[in-house]
Design a protein around this motif. Structure first.
Motif, PDB file in Angstrom:
ATOM      1  N   ALA B  69     -25.072  -6.538 -22.964  1.00 23.21           N
ATOM      2  CA  ALA B  69     -24.331  -7.457 -24.057  1.00 23.21           C
ATOM      3  C   ALA B  69     -23.140  -7.831 -23.860  1.00 23.21           C
ATOM      4  N   ALA B  70     -22.352  -7.010 -22.980  1.00 28.35           N
ATOM      5  CA  ALA B  70     -20.947  -7.364 -22.423  1.00 28.35           C
ATOM      6  C   ALA B  70     -21.162  -8.642 -21.371  1.00 28.35           C
ATOM      7  N   ALA B 196     -22.599 -13.667 -24.403  1.00 28.67           N
ATOM      8  CA  ALA B 196     -22.321 -12.435 -24.425  1.00 28.67           C
ATOM      9  C   ALA B 196     -20.859 -11.969 -25.411  1.00 28.67           C
ATOM     10  N   ALA B 197     -21.163 -10.514 -25.960  1.00 27.46           N
ATOM     11  CA  ALA B 197     -20.084 -10.100 -26.675  1.00 27.46           C
ATOM     12  C   ALA B 197     -19.117  -9.412 -25.632  1.00 27.46           C
ATOM     13  N   SER B 198     -18.145 -10.185 -25.105  1.00 28.65           N
ATOM     14  CA  SER B 198     -17.105  -9.957 -24.223  1.00 28.65           C
ATOM     15  C   SER B 198     -15.838 -10.210 -24.657  1.00 28.65           C
ATOM     16  N   GLY B 199     -15.622 -10.496 -25.801  1.00 28.06           N
ATOM     17  CA  GLY B 199     -14.313 -10.543 -26.450  1.00 28.06           C
ATOM     18  C   GLY B 199     -14.216 -11.942 -26.627  1.00 28.06           C
ATOM     19  N   HIS B 200     -13.951 -12.638 -27.977  1.00 24.26           N
ATOM     20  CA  HIS B 200     -13.790 -14.203 -28.063  1.00 24.26           C
ATOM     21  C   HIS B 200     -12.626 -14.840 -27.587  1.00 24.26           C
ATOM     22  N   LYS B 201     -11.453 -13.812 -27.226  1.00 22.95           N
ATOM     23  CA  LYS B 201     -10.014 -14.220 -26.846  1.00 22.95           C
ATOM     24  C   LYS B 201      -9.410 -15.389 -27.730  1.00 22.95           C
ATOM     25  N   ARG B 204     -13.321 -18.816 -29.441  1.00 24.95           N
ATOM     26  CA  ARG B 204     -14.500 -19.404 -30.115  1.00 24.95           C
ATOM     27  C   ARG B 204     -15.115 -18.500 -31.459  1.00 24.95           C
ATOM     28  N   HIS B 206     -17.075 -15.589 -33.321  1.00 25.22           N
ATOM     29  CA  HIS B 206     -17.534 -14.636 -32.815  1.00 25.22           C
ATOM     30  C   HIS B 206     -18.921 -14.611 -32.597  1.00 25.22           C
ATOM     31  N   ASN B 207     -19.316 -13.819 -31.420  1.00 27.22           N
ATOM     32  CA  ASN B 207     -20.714 -13.653 -30.811  1.00 27.22           C
ATOM     33  C   ASN B 207     -20.909 -12.384 -31.586  1.00 27.22           C
ATOM     34  N   ILE B 208     -22.556 -12.574 -31.860  1.00 25.19           N
ATOM     35  CA  ILE B 208     -23.072 -11.382 -32.562  1.00 25.19           C
ATOM     36  C   ILE B 208     -24.469 -11.139 -31.738  1.00 25.19           C
ATOM     37  N   VAL B 209     -24.531 -10.001 -31.044  1.00 25.91           N
ATOM     38  CA  VAL B 209     -25.897  -9.655 -30.181  1.00 25.91           C
ATOM     39  C   VAL B 209     -26.430  -8.636 -31.232  1.00 25.91           C
ATOM     40  N   ASN B 210     -27.616  -9.208 -31.776  1.00 24.29           N
ATOM     41  CA  ASN B 210     -28.245  -8.369 -32.564  1.00 24.29           C
ATOM     42  C   ASN B 210     -29.642  -8.645 -32.740  1.00 24.29           C
TER      43      ASN B 210
END
Lengths: 177, 350, 251
Positions: B69-70, B196-201, B204, B206-210
């Motif tokens: 996910a990362a 990827a859920a790598s931190g949106h800095k 962007r 937020h990404n959700i892995v679900n």
């Protein structure tokens, strides 16, 4: 060179897997097709150990040797278990210091080598496996002479360098036996 | 060309993963795959990577889920009983469209079974690895070299199609040594992972892995979308080796360790003048249906050989649409069939 | 007009789905506030667990991953090991953390995994409709303990902070609640510290928040807070069970 379909068998700790590895490395050095397959069991020490080694100029099919053309038996149960599987015309090498029973087959070449005794008497305790490998080289010639030594060097890690000469000696004694 | 080295299958799988850019391995000890984990434990710290011995297979596969996910390449390995536990995480990864590589060095089952080589997890790998509608890529190597090559391919295809990939090996391949040429280190950056859920800095949304979708229509359309991707995979990724098939009357179908036994048997049959051949599926999902269909036009008999009570044989029958008889020979529980036994079966069919 | 109170920027505009009187909303706010105050939203990844809070991935504005039931801390471990510079937190209920995920919890803690764990203990399974939780109190009536939790057959409640505080990987283990302004302030500071600890690399930090479930307890929101005070706090005393750096007791 002829295909080698070898089965090495003995107790865990007798160096069956190591001896097989030397043969496998010989194949690697000479650019042949090869496989090395150990049997594996739940116990770490003392159980039965055996190892299949194939050397060929064609791709290896099944790496599990069920009908060897060479059997190296390092104890009696191993000989009893595999003696009838050896291909007609094949070779059986056995450690006669540990195996007193005869081989009752006419269609194979039998080499009885008192490998453990030879090793003990020469301060090479634990190297009966290499005595038998020396004999194997003499009888079957599965690789070139310089290859065998190079394979040995590959199999002995640098931190055990002192073992190299002892192994060489064991092989020489086996060849002369 | 790189130098040929002698390696155990399990160690070759590990080194190949490292060459493919995998720096995160999460595992749990189980025979006969343990050398893989031990190899990772030795190598990863020197590469600045992660080797982590988890508290269970469940934890290990979910650590892989987290790392995937990362957005990094992550892997876990196990043998049959442990892979059953990994089914949970694999279903979640499939449902979250996460790429990862899972290795199964199969042993005998069911239950604790045994520790000798087996191929009795075919159904599990290709059809029932977890709950829900999903597939994973399944690669079946038959040599140590192929183990190396397929690990790299598995990582690539997993990233490309955003799905988990499995290497379905067995105790024989894991424990044996053969010469291998290791590949050059892979270019991993080729696969962008904007999901990827790598931190949106703060750059962007937020990404959700679900994998949770409580509205039936939303879940259905996602699954349908995924199945469209599976069709692309089926069209592009089928792999099989054909050996002496062109003029064969009897074709043995076998993968992995049993294909090696089958090859020996086919060679012996040819020595006897029997027209035998071998089709060796390299991908088990997608199953190489096209290769079998093509062969079915001239082959008179198929013989499936497995180290199980007969699992892949179903897929062979489906592939040839029962137009040609398909028979089965197998040994199970850790027993490896011999070339002689398989030759006997070929002779019966000729 | 002067703004005197607003929601943290680290919460999205999605309306929360929680029942009236449930304290998840307050706890969400405290977590979001800590992330905002520390300025770490861009590098924070949260892990949603299975239970009432499963959809918290829609509420926090940082990147989010939804984990299988009980595996949140294993997933968090993977996320953290993959990207050690990111800040990783899990948000878990009692069933997830202390029943199906006990092994993952204990081992993440003992490894000293540098993550932040927000543990919401409301002594019941909320989402599935009010079954016994590992933290349900002795004699507590639930759907699956209709005669009250009989400790002879159903065993005793798990005191998570006390148990985890014995492990050397733990930096911070603190139990708080959000039943009053005073306690909300204590909880706010504790949660922020649990994130701060991770930034400073101190090790595993867990904040257990005693919470209410008016719906499944069958009480009004006000009575639920009273029940929490009278029944939960005596069994689960508030306070700090470990505060330091992982491994500090070995020195």
């Amino acid at each position: 060179m002829k295909d080698l379909n070898m089965l090495l068998a003995g107790f865990g700790g007798q160096g069956v897997l190591f001896a097989g590895k030397v043969a496998a490395y010989a194949g690697l050095i000479e650019g042949r097709e090869l496989s090395w397959l150990p049997s594996y069991g739940p116990e770490m020490r003392g159980g039965t150990a055996n190892c299949s080694v194939c050397l060929s100029d064609e791709p290896i099919g099944s790496p599990l040797v069920t009908n060897p053309n060479v059997l190296i038996a390092m104890n009696r149960p191993s000989l009893e278990k595999f003696v009838n599987d050896v291909e007609p015309g094949g070779v059986i090498l056995l450690d006669s210091s540990l195996i007193e029973i005869p081989v009752e087959r006419e269609d194979v070449t039998v080499c009885r080598v008192p490998a453990s005794k030879i090793a003990e008497e020469n301060g090479l305790s634990g190297l009966a496996n290499m005595v038998l490998m020396g004999k194997l080289f003499e009888v079957v010639g599965f690789c070139k002479e310089e290859t065998l030594d190079a394979a040995l060097q590959k199999c002995i890690p640098a931190r055990k360098a002192a073992m190299l000469d002892l192994n060489r000696k064991a092989i020489a004694l086996g060849r002369a036996s | 060309m790189a130098e040929k080295v002698l390696m155990k299958g399990n160690e070759a799988l590990a080194e190949a993963a490292i060459q493919a850019g995998c720096r995160h391995f999460f595992g749990y000890p189980i025979t006969p795959q343990t050398e893989l984990a031990a190899y990772m434990a030795k190598r990863m710290p020197k590469l600045g990577g992660t080797y982590l011995q988890a508290e269970s297979e469940l934890a290990a596969v979910n650590m892989v889920l987290g790392a995937a996910a990362a957005g990094v390449r992550a892997m876990t390995s196990s043998s049959s009983p442990g892979v059953s536990l990994k089914g949970e995480g694999i279903s979640y990864m499939a449902g979250s469209d996460l790429p990862a590589v899972i290795i199964n060095v199969q042993r005998g089952g069911p239950g604790l079974g045994g520790i000798q080589p087996s191929q009795a997890d075919y159904w599990q790998a290709t059809k029932a690895l977890g709950h829900g509608d999903f597939q994973i890529l399944v690669f079946a190597p038959s040599t140590v070299q192929e183990m190396v090559d397929l690990v790299a391919l598995a990582f690539d295809r997993a990233d490309e199609y955003r799905m988990p990939a499995m290497i379905l090996a067995d105790g024989m391949l894991g424990q044996m040594m053969e010469p291998v040429v290791l590949p050059e280190a892979h270019d991993v950056a080729a696969h962008e992972k904007p999901w990827a859920a790598s931190g949106h800095k703060n750059e962007r949304k937020h990404n959700i892995v679900n994998s949770l979708y409580l509205t039936p229509n939303a879940l259905e359309s996602l699954v349908v979308e995924r199945y469209k991707r599976y069709e692309i995979v089926k069209a592009n990724e089928q792999r099989a080796e054909e050996y002496l098939v062109d003029d064969a009357d009897v074709v043995v179908v076998a993968y992995g360790a049993s294909s090696r036994v089958a090859r020996s048997a086919v060679n012996k049959a040819r020595e006897k003048g029997l027209k035998a051949g071998l089709i060796r599926p390299i991908t088990l999902w997608p199953f190489p249906v096209d290769t079998l269909k093509k062969a079915a036009r001239h082959v008179k008999q198929f013989l499936t050989v497995e180290m199980s009570m007969g699992q892949m044989v179903d897929d062979v029958r489906l592939a040839v649409e029962c137009k040609v008889p398909v028979s089965f020979y197998g040994r199970t529980g850790g027993v490896i069939p011999t070339p002689k036994e398989v030759l006997g079966e070929i002779e019966k069919l000729v | 007009m002067a703004v005197v109170f607003q929601k943290p920027s680290t919460l999205t505009d999605a309306p929360l789905h929680y029942c009236p009187g449930c304290t998840h909303g307050i706890i969400h706010r405290l977590v979001a506030q800590a992330i905002e105050e520390l300025g770490i939203e861009g590098k924070t990844v949260g892990v949603a667990s299975v239970g009432c809070s499963v959809m918290c991935y829609d509420y926090f504005s940082c990147d989010m991953v939804q984990a299988p039931h009980g595996r949140a801390q294993a997933v968090a471990t993977g996320l953290k090991r993959a990207r050690p510079d990111n800040v990783i937190f899990t948000y878990q209920g009692d069933g997830d953390l202390a029943a199906i995920g006990t092994a993952e919890t204990v081992h993440a803690a003992t490894r000293g995994e540098n993550i932040t764990v927000i543990f919401v203990n409301n002594a019941i399974y909320g989402m599935t409709g009010g079954q016994m939780a590992p933290t349900s109190l002795p004699d507590q009536i639930t759907q699956t303990t209709p005669y009250g939790r009989d400790v002879n057959t159903a065993g005793y409640p798990v005191r998570v902070c006390e148990m985890l505080s014995t492990l050397d990987g733990v930096a911070l283990a603190q139990r708080v609640t959000v039943d009053s302004v005073k306690n909300v302030n204590i909880a706010r500071k504790a949660i922020k510290k649990a994130f701060q600890n991770q930034i400073e690399g101190k090790g595993y930090s867990i904040i257990e928040v005693l919470s209410t479930c008016p719906t499944n307890w069958g009480l009004s929101p006000v009575d639920a807070l009273k029940w929490l005070d009278e029944n939960m706090i005596p069994y689960y005393p508030l306070g700090v069970y470990k505060d330091g750096v992982k491994g500090d007791r070995l020195k």
